[in-house]
Design an enzyme around this catalytic site. Structure first.
Site, PDB file in Angstrom:
ATOM      1  N   HIS A 246       0.853  -1.185   0.000  1.00  0.00           N
ATOM      2  CA  HIS A 246       0.000   0.000   0.000  1.00  0.00           C
ATOM      3  C   HIS A 246       0.884   1.229   0.000  1.00  0.00           C
ATOM      4  O   HIS A 246       1.940   1.232   0.629  1.00  0.00           O
ATOM      5  CB  HIS A 246      -0.903   0.011   1.244  1.00  0.00           C
ATOM      6  CG  HIS A 246      -2.063   0.934   1.104  1.00  0.00           C
ATOM      7  ND1 HIS A 246      -1.964   2.278   1.365  1.00  0.00           N
ATOM      8  CD2 HIS A 246      -3.335   0.707   0.693  1.00  0.00           C
ATOM      9  CE1 HIS A 246      -3.136   2.834   1.135  1.00  0.00           C
ATOM     10  NE2 HIS A 246      -3.979   1.920   0.722  1.00  0.00           N
TER      11      HIS A 246
ATOM     12  N   ASP B 259      -7.891  -5.261  -0.119  1.00  0.00           N
ATOM     13  CA  ASP B 259      -8.375  -6.119  -1.198  1.00  0.00           C
ATOM     14  C   ASP B 259      -8.051  -7.590  -0.997  1.00  0.00           C
ATOM     15  O   ASP B 259      -8.594  -8.438  -1.688  1.00  0.00           O
ATOM     16  CB  ASP B 259      -7.767  -5.659  -2.536  1.00  0.00           C
ATOM     17  CG  ASP B 259      -8.282  -4.297  -2.929  1.00  0.00           C
ATOM     18  OD1 ASP B 259      -9.497  -4.091  -2.812  1.00  0.00           O
ATOM     19  OD2 ASP B 259      -7.478  -3.429  -3.308  1.00  0.00           O
TER      20      ASP B 259
HETATM   21  N1  ACO Z   1       4.124  -7.560  -4.774  1.00  0.00           N
HETATM   22  C1  ACO Z   1       5.460  -7.610  -4.942  1.00  0.00           C
HETATM   23  N2  ACO Z   1       6.261  -6.544  -4.813  1.00  0.00           N
HETATM   24  C2  ACO Z   1       5.690  -5.371  -4.518  1.00  0.00           C
HETATM   25  C3  ACO Z   1       4.301  -5.254  -4.325  1.00  0.00           C
HETATM   26  C4  ACO Z   1       3.513  -6.406  -4.456  1.00  0.00           C
HETATM   27  N3  ACO Z   1       2.205  -6.356  -4.296  1.00  0.00           N
HETATM   28  N4  ACO Z   1       4.018  -3.969  -4.046  1.00  0.00           N
HETATM   29  C5  ACO Z   1       5.163  -3.298  -4.065  1.00  0.00           C
HETATM   30  N5  ACO Z   1       6.180  -4.162  -4.348  1.00  0.00           N
HETATM   31  C6  ACO Z   1       7.606  -3.855  -4.395  1.00  0.00           C
HETATM   32  C7  ACO Z   1       7.980  -3.117  -5.663  1.00  0.00           C
HETATM   33  O1  ACO Z   1       8.333  -4.013  -6.704  1.00  0.00           O
HETATM   34  C8  ACO Z   1       9.124  -2.292  -5.175  1.00  0.00           C
HETATM   35  O2  ACO Z   1      10.254  -3.133  -5.063  1.00  0.00           O
HETATM   36  P1  ACO Z   1      11.737  -2.545  -5.362  1.00  0.00           P
HETATM   37  O3  ACO Z   1      12.007  -1.563  -4.281  1.00  0.00           O
HETATM   38  O4  ACO Z   1      12.616  -3.751  -5.336  1.00  0.00           O
HETATM   39  O5  ACO Z   1      11.660  -1.907  -6.723  1.00  0.00           O
HETATM   40  C9  ACO Z   1       8.731  -1.894  -3.753  1.00  0.00           C
HETATM   41  O6  ACO Z   1       7.864  -2.964  -3.320  1.00  0.00           O
HETATM   42  C10 ACO Z   1       7.989  -0.581  -3.655  1.00  0.00           C
HETATM   43  O7  ACO Z   1       6.944  -0.608  -4.602  1.00  0.00           O
HETATM   44  P2  ACO Z   1       6.232   0.669  -5.193  1.00  0.00           P
HETATM   45  O8  ACO Z   1       5.592   0.312  -6.495  1.00  0.00           O
HETATM   46  O9  ACO Z   1       7.195   1.811  -5.176  1.00  0.00           O
HETATM   47  O10 ACO Z   1       5.144   0.937  -4.093  1.00  0.00           O
HETATM   48  P3  ACO Z   1       3.910   1.911  -4.240  1.00  0.00           P
HETATM   49  O11 ACO Z   1       3.679   2.501  -2.918  1.00  0.00           O
HETATM   50  O12 ACO Z   1       4.105   2.851  -5.379  1.00  0.00           O
HETATM   51  O13 ACO Z   1       2.727   0.946  -4.688  1.00  0.00           O
HETATM   52  C11 ACO Z   1       0.806  -0.410  -4.677  1.00  0.00           C
HETATM   53  C12 ACO Z   1       1.621   0.651  -3.909  1.00  0.00           C
HETATM   54  C13 ACO Z   1       0.458   0.119  -6.077  1.00  0.00           C
HETATM   55  C14 ACO Z   1      -0.475  -0.670  -3.921  1.00  0.00           C
HETATM   56  C15 ACO Z   1       1.674  -1.674  -4.795  1.00  0.00           C
HETATM   57  O14 ACO Z   1       2.016  -2.159  -3.499  1.00  0.00           O
HETATM   58  C16 ACO Z   1       0.981  -2.778  -5.608  1.00  0.00           C
HETATM   59  O15 ACO Z   1       1.121  -2.788  -6.838  1.00  0.00           O
HETATM   60  N6  ACO Z   1       0.252  -3.718  -4.946  1.00  0.00           N
HETATM   61  C17 ACO Z   1      -0.464  -4.764  -5.648  1.00  0.00           C
HETATM   62  C18 ACO Z   1      -1.798  -4.223  -6.160  1.00  0.00           C
HETATM   63  C19 ACO Z   1      -2.778  -3.971  -5.033  1.00  0.00           C
HETATM   64  O16 ACO Z   1      -2.976  -4.807  -4.158  1.00  0.00           O
HETATM   65  N7  ACO Z   1      -3.405  -2.795  -5.088  1.00  0.00           N
HETATM   66  C20 ACO Z   1      -4.441  -2.399  -4.099  1.00  0.00           C
HETATM   67  C21 ACO Z   1      -3.950  -1.262  -3.284  1.00  0.00           C
HETATM   68  S1  ACO Z   1      -5.087  -0.849  -2.026  1.00  0.00           S
HETATM   69  C22 ACO Z   1      -6.304   0.003  -2.831  1.00  0.00           C
HETATM   70  O17 ACO Z   1      -6.149   0.586  -3.862  1.00  0.00           O
HETATM   71  C23 ACO Z   1      -7.577  -0.008  -2.185  1.00  0.00           C
END
Ligand code: ACO
Length: 438
Positions: free
Chosen positions: A313, A370
């Site tokens: 998140h 979710d």
């Molecule tokens: N699975 C695996 N790795 C992940 C995940 C995940 N779900 N989420 C983040 N990471 C990793 C990224 O690859 C990144 O790794 P790195 O540092 O090696 O490059 C690091 O964690 C940081 O990720 P960001 O993309 O910078 O995190 P951000 O805060 O921008 O993204 C998000 C948040 C979009 C929710 C992300 O965690 C994600 O894609 N999750 C999966 C989709 C999801 O569940 N979305 C629902 C969110 S809640 C809502 O909208 C109600």
């Protein structure tokens, strides 16, 4: 309630640029959040800030919802989400709370319920819009289009002048969105539309329009209705997420409520936002149907082939309080319905393994709202394509509260971020016969 500290005895940030020192006032929110006020930065320095994804940018001040990602706290108008969920606050009460800033008393709650009942039918002409969509049209596309079109049937509410007009518009959207949502499902199944039943509660009525037949009424149990209300209220607001910011951005152009929340629905659709709940169920199916082990699936996530849906998140870096509530609610609901869902067991095991794995721990990735919500929706027989639609129904009061807050503030500027241009520098135009071959 926002305090702005800019005198010598309080905090001020200093920016030194090309030898000149600039003073930037520090704003402090009621929960002691700090922000450096850069509203005069470009005028005074000729510079802008650069923050793709806006992770460090406060786009507005707001008194609606407080989220503390480090502590895993979520408050609606000051009330912790755990208490609202625990005290059996209903979705309708929560909607009122978010929009008007206080819990409704008995009379207000009854009046609001009545307004929702009075507004539950769609204009019969609007009903015909559904005929224009292909039978396999995605319900999110139908929802956003029909909610926007709703404005055409209420031209008197496109330019809201009074609080009374706003309440009318809000009640119409909150009430009718569930009718539109249920009918988009009926359309996709080739089933006759079921008209709302004014004797039913908000959630009962939605389930009725989804699952009743003209010759057989669907009567959900108390537990199902309660689980749906909980699902909706946990999704009701989450401050400046992508869809809420979209609603506020569209509102900043002075667009009407129907158009603004319709844009919010579109922003919610993506799989990184409201589409993630469906993504979780698809992911669990994939693991189960392909007989993959959880370890091998997690390896592929860690190799960055794809993301673990329902994990991570932007704001929560310890846990998502909504996920905790939904985890228990999913287990309770399946227990009372007496149904097993092997996907729930798989989800529990997957979450446990991920939370013990350094890849996820070091990146502070925990289950989000979710991760478990899809299990509840499955137990209620909601099809996966409808999951983001369910999220949209729940989020509607939040979007409306933010729209109204921005609208009431009056002085808010049109939202218009800047950019750092990285394209070609100025060059002379090349006429067609001087452009060469492909
Ligand atoms: N699975 C695996 N790795 C992940 C995940 C995940 N779900 N989420 C983040 N990471 C990793 C990224 O690859 C990144 O790794 P790195 O540092 O090696 O490059 C690091 O964690 C940081 O990720 P960001 O993309 O910078 O995190 P951000 O805060 O921008 O993204 C998000 C948040 C979009 C929710 C992300 O965690 C994600 O894609 N999750 C999966 C989709 C999801 O569940 N979305 C629902 C969110 S809640 C809502 O909208 C109600």
């Amino acid at each position: 309630m926002l305090k702005k500290q800019a005198d010598a005895t309080t905090k001020t940030a200093y920016l030194i640029l090309d030898g000149t020192t600039y003073e930037l006032p520090v704003m402090v929110g009621t929960e002691n959040e700090h922000a450096i006020d850069i509203t005069k930065l470009r005028n005074e320095t000729g510079h802008i800030t650069y923050d793709p994804g806006y992770a460090n940018t406060g786009s507005c001040s707001s008194a609606i919802t407080y989220v503390n990602g480090e502590e895993g706290a979520l408050h609606y108008r000051g009330y912790p989400i755990e208490e609202i969920a625990d005290k059996h606050g209903s979705f309708i009460e929560t909607a009122w709370l978010l929009i008007f800033g206080k819990l409704p008393n008995h009379e207000e709650r009854q009046e609001f319920r009545q307004m929702l009942t009075d507004n539950e039918l769609l204009h019969e002409d609007l009903r015909h819009h559904f005929e224009g969509f292909p039978s396999k049209g995605h319900p999110m596309a139908i929802l956003s289009a029909v909610v926007n079109a709703m404005g055409c049937y209420h031209p008197d509410l496109l330019e809201i002048q009074t609080e009374e007009e706003f309440i009318q518009a809000a009640a119409k959207v909150i009430s009718k969105v569930r009718t539109v949502a249920a009918w988009s499902y009926r359309k996709s199944q080739g089933l006759p539309f079921m008209y709302p039943n004014p004797s039913l509660s908000y959630c009962q009525n939605f389930l009725h329009m989804m699952f009743s037949e003209p010759y057989r009424l669907y009567e959900p149990s108390k537990e199902e209705t309660r689980a749906l209300s909980l699902f909706f209220l946990l999704h009701a607001d989450h401050e400046q997420n992508c869809s809420c910011s979209t609603v506020r951005m569209v509102q900043s152009t002075q667009a009407n409520l129907f158009a603004s929340v319709s844009a919010g629905i579109c922003a919610l659709w993506g799989k990184l936002h409201g589409g993630a709940n469906a993504g979780v169920i698809r992911m669990l199916h994939e693991i189960r149907n392909n007989e993959m082990t959880i370890d091998s699936y997690l390896e592929r996530v860690k190799n960055k082939e794809f993301r673990l849906m329902g994990f991570g998140h932007r704001v929560y870096k310890s846990f998502d309080p909504r996920a905790r509530i939904l985890r228990k609610a999913a287990t309770d609901l399946l227990g009372t319905l007496g149904t097993d869902d092997d996907l729930l067991e798989l989800a529990m095991e997957l979450a446990e393994k991920a939370m013990a794995d350094d890849y996820f721990v070091s990146r502070k990735l925990y289950p989000n709202v979710d991760f478990y919500s899809g299990i509840i929706l499955r137990a209620l027989n909601i099809p996966v394509d409808m999951f983001p639609v369910m999220f949209a129904i729940g989020r509607m009061p939040g979007w409306i509260a933010h729209w109204y807050e921005a609208y009431s503030a009056g002085q808010e500027k049109i939202h218009r971020p800047r950019q750092i241009y990285t394209g070609e520098c100025r060059r002379p135009y090349v006429s067609m016969n001087e452009r060469g071959k492909k």
